[in-house]
Design a protein around this motif. Structure first.
Motif, PDB file in Angstrom:
ATOM      1  N   TRP A 173      32.472 -22.020   5.090  1.00 43.80           N
ATOM      2  CA  TRP A 173      33.790 -22.522   4.693  1.00 43.80           C
ATOM      3  C   TRP A 173      34.916 -22.085   5.626  1.00 43.80           C
ATOM      4  O   TRP A 173      36.068 -22.485   5.443  1.00 43.80           O
ATOM      5  CB  TRP A 173      34.125 -22.042   3.268  1.00 43.80           C
ATOM      6  CG  TRP A 173      33.860 -20.574   3.037  1.00 43.80           C
ATOM      7  CD1 TRP A 173      32.747 -20.028   2.470  1.00 43.80           C
ATOM      8  CD2 TRP A 173      34.708 -19.467   3.375  1.00 43.80           C
ATOM      9  NE1 TRP A 173      32.843 -18.656   2.428  1.00 43.80           N
ATOM     10  CE2 TRP A 173      34.039 -18.281   2.985  1.00 43.80           C
ATOM     11  CE3 TRP A 173      35.960 -19.359   3.971  1.00 43.80           C
ATOM     12  CZ2 TRP A 173      34.586 -17.016   3.165  1.00 43.80           C
ATOM     13  CZ3 TRP A 173      36.506 -18.093   4.166  1.00 43.80           C
ATOM     14  CH2 TRP A 173      35.823 -16.938   3.761  1.00 43.80           C
ATOM     15  N   GLY A 176      37.125 -24.808   7.381  1.00 42.58           N
ATOM     16  CA  GLY A 176      37.303 -26.027   6.598  1.00 42.58           C
ATOM     17  C   GLY A 176      38.697 -26.610   6.610  1.00 42.58           C
ATOM     18  O   GLY A 176      38.867 -27.837   6.560  1.00 42.58           O
ATOM     19  N   LYS A 179      39.992 -29.634   8.898  1.00 44.68           N
ATOM     20  CA  LYS A 179      39.744 -31.055   8.634  1.00 44.68           C
ATOM     21  C   LYS A 179      40.901 -31.732   7.902  1.00 44.68           C
ATOM     22  O   LYS A 179      40.929 -32.960   7.776  1.00 44.68           O
ATOM     23  CB  LYS A 179      38.483 -31.209   7.772  1.00 44.68           C
ATOM     24  CG  LYS A 179      37.170 -30.865   8.454  1.00 44.68           C
ATOM     25  CD  LYS A 179      36.041 -31.087   7.458  1.00 44.68           C
ATOM     26  CE  LYS A 179      34.681 -30.787   8.036  1.00 44.68           C
ATOM     27  NZ  LYS A 179      33.612 -30.982   7.027  1.00 44.68           N
ATOM     28  N   ALA A 198      32.252 -26.429   8.292  1.00 43.66           N
ATOM     29  CA  ALA A 198      33.675 -26.519   7.947  1.00 43.66           C
ATOM     30  C   ALA A 198      33.903 -27.124   6.567  1.00 43.66           C
ATOM     31  O   ALA A 198      34.590 -28.127   6.393  1.00 43.66           O
ATOM     32  CB  ALA A 198      34.429 -27.323   9.014  1.00 43.66           C
ATOM     33  N   MET A 199      33.330 -26.495   5.557  1.00 46.39           N
ATOM     34  CA  MET A 199      33.448 -26.964   4.176  1.00 46.39           C
ATOM     35  C   MET A 199      34.682 -26.369   3.499  1.00 46.39           C
ATOM     36  O   MET A 199      35.271 -25.402   3.984  1.00 46.39           O
ATOM     37  CB  MET A 199      32.184 -26.580   3.402  1.00 46.39           C
ATOM     38  CG  MET A 199      30.908 -27.182   3.982  1.00 46.39           C
ATOM     39  SD  MET A 199      30.930 -28.987   4.020  1.00 46.39           S
ATOM     40  CE  MET A 199      30.823 -29.350   2.274  1.00 46.39           C
TER      41      MET A 199
END
Length: 489
Positions: A173, A176, A179, A198-199
């Motif tokens: 994460w 993230g 984005k 990239a959560m």
């Protein structure tokens, strides 16, 4: 292209044929390595791409993508818009032209350290070693050097035990937020990409939080960590905190079984340092970040802390602790059966800042005189006495603890008791050594043959009565804690 199926099959085969299986029951057969309670001081290093901007702290790579944050605004002002200069663009600037592994290790050894633990991969996902899994590593980009290999070789040459750490779990994460606006972090992201996956950031308090790490990511984590084991055979493997998430449990047990079995094949004992009950108790070494315990523990443990309060990596605004505070922390931790893993943050060019050097050299000068009370020591029947109170838990180092003349810490070694006067004034009364004629009371009943102060020649004329061991000195003065050696008949 890295062959994940082959790597995973190798891990499974090693576990199937090895001493340890991937169950807590099997891993509970593990024993703490003997060296860990003999070498009480280690050096941690946070050094990577985040050292290039040298701003805020080692979470710069994440926070620079958090819109409106100080790091976000600083990044635009200093380096430009994120779509034009992202975190990956620090890689060519990470040249480490002043890095010399032998010089680092010599300085750490001078400080009295018995082991080192450089960060192999931080949350940012940039590997500080040569990897077959990802091209985003220091051996292929930037400085084009395998820093972990160089530090291991230098440590072994100079007699320090080599350990290392992986903070890869949080990378799920960590990038993230990039984005959420026009930056260089864009979909589609695939395994092998620097920023992948990239959560969104989860709820850290929820051990079952979603988005749940994917099988693809967890297998990648397992293979990356196994690669570190295979290449560098660390004496212990340190993990940061997010591995306690439920998703990691089966992969974590596999990794530990693989690591412990691989070390056992070579006649060695590995160890995993962990936080937040991520492992079943007794399968690794408990670690407390920037804190400790209020009383001695019956098991070996470790605290990791830094020379600065506000960052683990080098920045241009470090809030340094005093050398006295660092030495006092070491004493307090060791008196309670723990080890101190002290972090420094080298500069991007590979040099070590003057502030870090001063603390290391002050620590080394103190250890040169008093090492016998630290290394190879064990808990005495009391770990402490005095007026100051210890607060148990993490992140208790945001202000320096003030000790009084009544405060002592204790260890035992070499047939002697060592009393650390945490604030030496010249007048001493150690109540834990009070004379008691009642043999049934749980107090000290031994015979003292001599009392000395390490590093000083003044002869100590002492008395022992129902109040304690008492004496006064005229020539003993120190800005740091003083060690009193109580020799027994």
């Amino acid at each position: 292209m890295f062959d994940y199926e082959k790597a995973l099959a190798k891990i499974d085969s090693t576990i199937a044929n090895g001493k340890f299986k991937d169950s807590w029951e099997s891993l509970s057969e593990w024993k703490v390595p003997q060296w860990f309670s003999q070498k009480r001081l280690g050096i941690f290093t946070h050094w990577g791409l985040y050292s290039v901007p040298a701003a805020f702290n080692e979470w710069y790579s994440r926070n620079m993508y958090v819109k409106g944050s100080n790091e976000y605004l600083h990044h635009i002002k200093t380096f430009g818009p994120h779509k034009e200069f992202g975190y990956k663009d620090f890689i060519p600037l990470f040249t480490a032209e002043k890095f010399n592994a032998d010089e680092w290790i010599a300085l750490f050894k001078e400080a009295g350290a018995g082991y080192i633990c450089p960060v192999a991969e931080h949350h940012d996902g940039f590997q500080m070693y040569e990897s077959e899994i990802s091209e985003w590593n220091a051996a292929q980009k930037g400085a084009k050097r395998d820093f972990i290999a160089e530090l291991k070789a230098a440590a072994e040459k100079q007699g320090l035990i080599f350990c290392t750490s992986s903070h890869r779990a949080e990378h799920w994460w960590f990038m993230g937020d990039g984005k959420l606006f026009d930056s260089d972090i864009k979909e589609p992201l695939q395994r092998g990409d620097f920023y992948w996956p990239a959560m969104p950031q989860p709820d850290f308090s929820d051990l079952y939080s979603k988005p749940y790490p994917s099988k693809e990511y967890l297998e990648d984590w397992l293979c990356r960590t196994a690669e570190i084991v295979d290449k560098y055979e660390p004496a212990f493997l340190y993990f940061d905190w997010w591995i306690q998430h439920e998703a990691f449990k089966p992969y974590l047990k596999k990794l530990i079984a693989y690591y412990y079995s691989k070390m056992a094949e070579k006649g060695k004992t590995g160890a995993v340092c962990y936080k937040h009950d991520a492992l079943a108790f007794g399968t690794g070494i408990v670690d407390v970040e920037r804190g400790g315990f209020s009383e001695a523990k019956p098991y070996p443990w470790q605290t990791d802390t830094a020379v600065a309060r506000n960052s683990w990596c080098y920045t241009d605004s470090l809030d340094y602790k005093s050398s006295r505070e660092i030495i006092s922390t070491l004493i307090d931790v060791v008196s309670k059966n723990g080890n101190l893993l002290l972090n420094i943050g080298p500069k991007a060019d590979g040099s070590i800042a003057d502030g870090d050097k001063k603390i290391l050299r002050d620590l080394g000068a103190w250890m040169k005189v008093n090492r016998e009370a630290i290394d190879n020591s064990r808990c005495w029947r009391f770990s402490k006495e005095g007026e100051s109170l210890d607060v148990e838990g993490q992140f208790q180092d945001q202000c320096e603890k003030q000790y009084t003349a009544t405060d002592f810490r204790f260890t035992a070694a070499h047939g002697a008791i060592y009393a650390f006067a945490m604030n030496y004034t010249g007048d001493v009364c150690i109540k834990s050594l009070a004379l008691s004629k009642d043999q049934n009371k749980p107090s000290f009943h031994g015979i003292i043959s001599d009392v000395k102060i390490l590093g000083f020649d003044e002869k100590i004329e002492y008395t022992v009565d129902e109040e304690g061991l008492k004496f006064s000195t005229k020539t003993v003065k120190s800005d740091f804690p003083v060690v009193i050696k109580i020799e027994l008949a």
